[in-house]
Scaffold this motif. Structure first.
Motif, PDB file in Angstrom:
ATOM      1  N   UNK A  73       2.139  -2.617   3.025  1.00  0.00           N
ATOM      2  CA  UNK A  73       2.673  -1.949   4.202  1.00  0.00           C
ATOM      3  C   UNK A  73       2.059  -2.515   5.466  1.00  0.00           C
ATOM      4  N   UNK A  74       2.659  -2.148   6.588  1.00  0.00           N
ATOM      5  CA  UNK A  74       2.079  -2.412   7.897  1.00  0.00           C
ATOM      6  C   UNK A  74       1.381  -1.122   8.291  1.00  0.00           C
TER       7      UNK A  74
ATOM      8  N   UNK B 175      -2.207   5.847  12.824  1.00  0.00           N
ATOM      9  CA  UNK B 175      -1.239   5.957  13.912  1.00  0.00           C
ATOM     10  C   UNK B 175       0.166   5.890  13.321  1.00  0.00           C
ATOM     11  N   UNK B 176       0.388   4.890  12.447  1.00  0.00           N
ATOM     12  CA  UNK B 176       1.631   4.826  11.683  1.00  0.00           C
ATOM     13  C   UNK B 176       1.444   3.942  10.465  1.00  0.00           C
ATOM     14  N   UNK B 177       2.362   4.114   9.525  1.00  0.00           N
ATOM     15  CA  UNK B 177       2.429   3.271   8.333  1.00  0.00           C
ATOM     16  C   UNK B 177       3.895   2.944   8.116  1.00  0.00           C
ATOM     17  N   UNK B 178       4.201   1.659   8.020  1.00  0.00           N
ATOM     18  CA  UNK B 178       5.576   1.216   7.774  1.00  0.00           C
ATOM     19  C   UNK B 178       5.620   0.500   6.434  1.00  0.00           C
ATOM     20  N   UNK B 179       6.504   0.947   5.558  1.00  0.00           N
ATOM     21  CA  UNK B 179       6.691   0.300   4.262  1.00  0.00           C
ATOM     22  C   UNK B 179       8.112  -0.225   4.174  1.00  0.00           C
ATOM     23  N   UNK B 180       8.298  -1.542   4.007  1.00  0.00           N
ATOM     24  CA  UNK B 180       9.648  -2.086   3.842  1.00  0.00           C
ATOM     25  C   UNK B 180      10.340  -1.455   2.642  1.00  0.00           C
TER      26      UNK B 180
END
Length: 196
Positions: A101-102, A112-117
């Motif tokens: 993830x990002x 702050x955030x977590x982005x998972x494709x």
């Protein structure tokens, strides 16, 4: 400029004149891979063993190890690529093992955030912030550079194979808005605009 030396417990400080001049070296207790400057006197350094991000002073002492966990899952898995936001937060792409993830963390370890494709088994690489606060990330499997909003939501693909990207690894966006991409064994330079 601070640089990790692959496989060693050392970070070197180099001055660019434009030739590279070694200024000093910092001995560390771990082997670090990803590295970013948080302040003039602190660095965030990513370790693979154990998987973590340490906040270091310029003598190599660990000041803090943010260790975020969500639903019992450790979020920092393989922090190869790190960057610092204008707010002083730590951006990282964990794209080989585990979380994939990002992740954006405060230096205190708050997420702050977590982005998972959405695609299975993404392989994420280089990461940086634009002057508008957007985030650019390399997605190796898809041979592209994609853009996230400052809050970590997908915006668009910025570069793809149609732009000549074949095996992207890392990237850097300079103040003149030139986007430098290490692609396979080449350095490719693109002009980054909102419509790139």
């Amino acid at each position: 400029m601070a640089v990790t030396l692959h496989g060693t417990k050392e970070i070197i400080i180099v001055e660019v004149k434009p030739e590279l001049v070694l200024q000093s070296s910092i001995s560390t207790r771990k082997v670090y891979v990803g590295l970013t400057s948080l302040t003039p006197t602190t660095l965030a350094a990513g370790s693979l063993d154990p998987p973590c991000v340490d906040i270091l002073d310029m003598a190599g002492n660990v000041l803090k190890t943010p260790d975020p966990v969500t639903d019992g899952e450790k979020l920092v898995s393989d922090p190869w690529f790190l960057s610092t936001t204008r707010q002083g937060n730590i951006l990282m792409s964990c794209g080989e093992y585990g979380a994939r993830s990002v992740l954006c963390l405060t230096p205190h370890g708050d997420v702050v955030f977590r982005y998972q494709p959405t695609q299975p088994w993404p392989s994420l690489r280089g990461i940086t912030e634009t002057n508008t606060g957007h985030i650019l990330v390399i997605y190796l499997n898809a041979n592209c550079v994609f853009q996230l909003s400052a809050s970590g939501t997908f915006v668009r693909k910025v570069l793809t194979s149609r732009d000549g990207i074949t095996s992207p690894h890392s990237l850097c966006l300079c103040e003149s808005q030139h986007l430098y991409v290490i692609d396979d064994d080449c350095l490719k330079i693109y002009r980054f605009t909102r419509n790139t």
